[in-house]
Design a protein around this motif. Structure first.
Motif, short mmCIF file in Angstrom:
data_model
loop_
_atom_site.label_atom_id
_atom_site.label_comp_id
_atom_site.label_asym_id
_atom_site.label_seq_id
_atom_site.Cartn_x
_atom_site.Cartn_y
_atom_site.Cartn_z
N MET A 1 0.85 -1.17 0.00
CA MET A 1 0.00 0.00 0.00
C MET A 1 0.90 1.24 0.00
SD MET A 1 -3.05 0.94 2.68
CE MET A 1 -3.79 -0.65 2.48
N GLN A 2 0.58 2.16 -0.87
CA GLN A 2 1.34 3.40 -0.93
C GLN A 2 1.02 4.26 0.29
OE1 GLN A 2 0.43 5.81 -4.34
NE2 GLN A 2 1.95 7.34 -3.83
N VAL A 3 2.06 4.85 0.88
CA VAL A 3 1.90 5.69 2.07
C VAL A 3 2.13 7.14 1.68
CG1 VAL A 3 2.70 6.16 4.41
CG2 VAL A 3 2.71 3.83 3.54
N ILE A 4 1.19 8.01 2.04
CA ILE A 4 1.29 9.44 1.76
C ILE A 4 1.30 10.18 3.09
CG2 ILE A 4 0.18 11.43 0.68
CD1 ILE A 4 -1.12 9.43 -1.27
N PHE A 5 2.34 10.96 3.33
CA PHE A 5 2.42 11.77 4.55
C PHE A 5 2.07 13.21 4.20
CE2 PHE A 5 5.06 8.27 6.00
CZ PHE A 5 4.66 8.14 7.31
N GLU A 6 1.07 13.74 4.88
CA GLU A 6 0.72 15.15 4.78
C GLU A 6 1.09 15.77 6.12
OE1 GLU A 6 -3.43 15.01 3.95
OE2 GLU A 6 -3.12 14.48 1.86
N HIS A 7 1.97 16.76 6.09
CA HIS A 7 2.52 17.28 7.33
C HIS A 7 1.85 18.58 7.76
CE1 HIS A 7 5.84 14.45 7.26
NE2 HIS A 7 5.95 14.70 5.97
N ILE A 8 1.27 18.52 8.93
CA ILE A 8 0.92 19.75 9.61
C ILE A 8 2.09 20.09 10.53
CG2 ILE A 8 -0.63 20.81 11.29
CD1 ILE A 8 -2.84 19.04 10.16
N ALA A 9 2.65 19.06 11.12
CA ALA A 9 3.82 19.21 11.99
C ALA A 9 4.87 18.20 11.53
CB ALA A 9 3.43 18.92 13.44
N ARG A 10 6.08 18.42 11.88
CA ARG A 10 7.13 17.45 11.58
C ARG A 10 7.03 16.30 12.56
NH1 ARG A 10 10.99 19.41 8.11
NH2 ARG A 10 11.05 21.64 7.86
N LEU A 11 7.52 15.12 12.14
CA LEU A 11 7.45 13.96 13.01
C LEU A 11 8.22 14.20 14.30
CD1 LEU A 11 6.22 11.18 13.18
CD2 LEU A 11 8.26 10.25 12.12
N LYS A 12 9.31 14.98 14.25
CA LYS A 12 10.06 15.29 15.47
C LYS A 12 9.23 16.15 16.42
CE LYS A 12 14.92 15.13 14.33
NZ LYS A 12 16.15 15.91 14.25
N GLY A 13 8.34 16.98 15.89
CA GLY A 13 7.53 17.87 16.71
C GLY A 13 6.31 17.20 17.31
N THR A 14 6.08 15.93 16.99
CA THR A 14 4.91 15.23 17.51
C THR A 14 5.26 14.51 18.81
OG1 THR A 14 5.43 13.27 16.22
CG2 THR A 14 3.96 14.88 15.22
N ASP A 15 4.24 14.13 19.56
CA ASP A 15 4.51 13.43 20.81
C ASP A 15 4.63 11.93 20.58
OD1 ASP A 15 1.90 12.70 20.40
OD2 ASP A 15 1.13 13.63 22.22
N VAL A 16 4.94 11.20 21.63
CA VAL A 16 5.21 9.77 21.55
C VAL A 16 3.96 9.00 21.11
CG1 VAL A 16 5.90 7.75 22.91
CG2 VAL A 16 7.00 9.95 23.30
N GLU A 17 2.78 9.41 21.55
CA GLU A 17 1.55 8.72 21.18
C GLU A 17 1.31 8.76 19.67
OE1 GLU A 17 -1.23 10.88 23.54
OE2 GLU A 17 -1.36 9.25 25.02
N VAL A 18 1.60 9.89 19.05
CA VAL A 18 1.43 10.03 17.60
C VAL A 18 2.40 9.13 16.87
CG1 VAL A 18 1.63 11.61 15.65
CG2 VAL A 18 0.50 12.35 17.74
N ARG A 19 3.65 9.15 17.27
CA ARG A 19 4.65 8.30 16.61
C ARG A 19 4.30 6.82 16.76
NH1 ARG A 19 8.32 12.30 18.71
NH2 ARG A 19 8.73 10.97 20.51
N GLN A 20 3.79 6.42 17.92
CA GLN A 20 3.40 5.03 18.15
C GLN A 20 2.19 4.65 17.29
OE1 GLN A 20 5.09 2.80 20.04
NE2 GLN A 20 3.69 1.26 19.24
#
Length: 100
Positions: A1-20
């Motif tokens: 499946m193709q994955v598309i990331f649309e960024h409102i924030a950078r992955l570094k700027g997100t919290d642990v729950e989002v990354r998980q």
């Protein structure tokens, strides 16, 4: 499946729950191309991840190709599946979908 990331924030700027949550969704969709509900089957889908700062502003969903939405049958109601609490659910029926 193709994955598309649309960024409102950078992955570094997100919290642990989002990354998980993003990592869990990616693991669930490895080798999958679509989803099935009780009344419909969607193939050739894309995993769309819109990153926010926390879980409230982050969306993870599986959407079918744009041309498939034009050809849908009248009894099909779910236009995409969204990720919540470790599973994917149909957007209208709110029932668990089977990843195929």
């Amino acid at each position: 499946m193709q994955v598309i990331f649309e960024h409102i924030a950078r992955l570094k700027g997100t919290d642990v729950e989002v990354r998980q949550a993003v990592n869990d969704a990616l693991q669930l969709t490895i080798g999958k191309t679509g989803f099935r509900t009780e009344t419909e089957i969607w193939r050739g889908c894309e995993l769309v991840v819109t990153l926010g700062h926390d879980l409230r502003t982050t969306t993870i969903r599986i959407r079918p190709p744009d041309n498939a939405l034009w050809k849908r049958r009248c009894n099909w109601c779910n236009a995409y599946a969204y990720y919540a609490h470790g599973i994917f659910l149909g957007n209208v029926s709110n029932t668990k979908v089977e990843l195929i």
